[in-house]
Design a protein around this motif. Structure first.
Motif, PDB file in Angstrom:
ATOM      1  N   CYS A 148       0.892  -1.153   0.000  1.00 26.38           N
ATOM      2  CA  CYS A 148       0.000   0.000   0.000  1.00 26.38           C
ATOM      3  C   CYS A 148       0.931   1.204   0.000  1.00 26.38           C
ATOM      4  O   CYS A 148       1.729   1.378   0.914  1.00 26.38           O
ATOM      5  CB  CYS A 148      -0.869   0.016   1.247  1.00 26.38           C
ATOM      6  SG  CYS A 148      -2.007  -1.350   1.352  1.00 26.38           S
ATOM      7  N   GLU A 194     -15.858  -6.132   0.860  1.00 26.27           N
ATOM      8  CA  GLU A 194     -15.939  -5.190   1.973  1.00 26.27           C
ATOM      9  C   GLU A 194     -15.821  -5.967   3.275  1.00 26.27           C
ATOM     10  O   GLU A 194     -16.205  -7.130   3.348  1.00 26.27           O
ATOM     11  CB  GLU A 194     -17.263  -4.425   1.951  1.00 26.27           C
ATOM     12  CG  GLU A 194     -17.365  -3.424   0.825  1.00 26.27           C
ATOM     13  CD  GLU A 194     -18.650  -2.615   0.881  1.00 26.27           C
ATOM     14  OE1 GLU A 194     -19.622  -3.069   1.517  1.00 26.27           O
ATOM     15  OE2 GLU A 194     -18.678  -1.534   0.284  1.00 26.27           O
ATOM     16  N   ILE A 222     -12.435  -3.019  -0.640  1.00 24.64           N
ATOM     17  CA  ILE A 222     -11.304  -3.316  -1.512  1.00 24.64           C
ATOM     18  C   ILE A 222     -11.810  -3.149  -2.937  1.00 24.64           C
ATOM     19  O   ILE A 222     -12.803  -3.776  -3.318  1.00 24.64           O
ATOM     20  CB  ILE A 222     -10.784  -4.743  -1.268  1.00 24.64           C
ATOM     21  CG1 ILE A 222     -10.379  -4.897   0.195  1.00 24.64           C
ATOM     22  CG2 ILE A 222      -9.614  -5.054  -2.202  1.00 24.64           C
ATOM     23  CD1 ILE A 222     -10.124  -6.323   0.619  1.00 24.64           C
ATOM     24  N   LYS A 223     -11.131  -2.303  -3.718  1.00 22.28           N
ATOM     25  CA  LYS A 223     -11.610  -1.973  -5.058  1.00 22.28           C
ATOM     26  C   LYS A 223     -10.552  -2.294  -6.102  1.00 22.28           C
ATOM     27  O   LYS A 223      -9.358  -2.287  -5.811  1.00 22.28           O
ATOM     28  CB  LYS A 223     -11.972  -0.490  -5.141  1.00 22.28           C
ATOM     29  CG  LYS A 223     -13.055  -0.081  -4.161  1.00 22.28           C
ATOM     30  CD  LYS A 223     -13.341   1.393  -4.243  1.00 22.28           C
ATOM     31  CE  LYS A 223     -14.425   1.773  -3.238  1.00 22.28           C
ATOM     32  NZ  LYS A 223     -14.760   3.191  -3.335  1.00 22.28           N
ATOM     33  N   THR A 258     -16.117  -2.300  -6.455  1.00 20.73           N
ATOM     34  CA  THR A 258     -15.856  -2.959  -5.178  1.00 20.73           C
ATOM     35  C   THR A 258     -15.702  -4.457  -5.378  1.00 20.73           C
ATOM     36  O   THR A 258     -16.549  -5.112  -5.974  1.00 20.73           O
ATOM     37  CB  THR A 258     -16.997  -2.671  -4.185  1.00 20.73           C
ATOM     38  OG1 THR A 258     -17.091  -1.251  -4.004  1.00 20.73           O
ATOM     39  CG2 THR A 258     -16.754  -3.339  -2.856  1.00 20.73           C
ATOM     40  N   ILE A 306      -7.750   0.563  -1.532  1.00 18.19           N
ATOM     41  CA  ILE A 306      -8.495   0.220  -0.319  1.00 18.19           C
ATOM     42  C   ILE A 306      -9.129   1.489   0.205  1.00 18.19           C
ATOM     43  O   ILE A 306      -8.456   2.513   0.358  1.00 18.19           O
ATOM     44  CB  ILE A 306      -7.566  -0.385   0.752  1.00 18.19           C
ATOM     45  CG1 ILE A 306      -6.886  -1.647   0.228  1.00 18.19           C
ATOM     46  CG2 ILE A 306      -8.335  -0.681   2.026  1.00 18.19           C
ATOM     47  CD1 ILE A 306      -5.810  -2.175   1.139  1.00 18.19           C
TER      48      ILE A 306
END
Length: 171
Positions: A117, A156, A146-147, A153, A139
């Protein structure tokens, strides 16, 4: 005059077995080799004695483990845990990877880099990059979603810690 009746091609077939449901089980996936920037020549690696051993399937984390998070499937069956130091273990108590929460990166049990990330886009959204530093998703820290790259999406996480997928599958 008799008018011909329409007979469509649709046919209702009743079978004695249910339709195949790919989401009815959660198999343990095979280890994934991370992508790299350049092709790397693979050197023959000696197999470790560890891989030949039989591992006992566990139904709870070991008592002496320092557990940060347990991983369970949709039926509540134990699948593994994440230790407080970031090590990820399977339900056979084998090390399968690591997560470094401070730096936001993760890797395999052999310490191959998988991704991280990296930056905060706007407010609550964080970009996720893979091993070759290509953006692979994001995120949303506000909704715990979480996309993918297009913003759709994928999953979730609800307040109880259950991961709900796009089609209703759960972990």
């Amino acid at each position: 005059k008799n008018k011909a009746k329409f007979r469509g091609a649709w046919n209702y077939v009743v079978t004695d077995r249910p339709a195949f449901n790919a989401y009815s089980f959660l198999p343990t996936p095979p280890p994934v080799k991370p992508r790299t920037r350049e092709p790397v020549e693979e050197t023959p690696v000696e197999e470790e004695d560890e891989d030949d051993e039989e591992y006992e399937l566990l139904y709870e984390p070991p008592e002496d483990a320092q557990v940060w998070m347990e991983i369970r499937d949709r039926y509540g069956e134990y699948r593994g845990y994440i230790a407080t130091e970031g090590e990820c273990y399977s339900n056979t108590n084998r090390l399968i990877g690591f997560i470094n929460a401070e730096d936001g990166n993760c890797g395999t049990s052999t310490e191959d880099y998988l991704g991280a990330c990296v930056e905060q886009l706007t407010g609550n959204e964080v970009v996720v990059e893979d091993a070759i530093d290509e953006r692979c998703g994001m995120i949303d820290l506000g909704s715990m979603g979480i996309k993918d790259n297009q913003g759709s999406t994928i999953a979730e996480i609800d307040q109880s810690g259950v991961v709900v997928g796009n089609h209703g599958s759960q972990l």
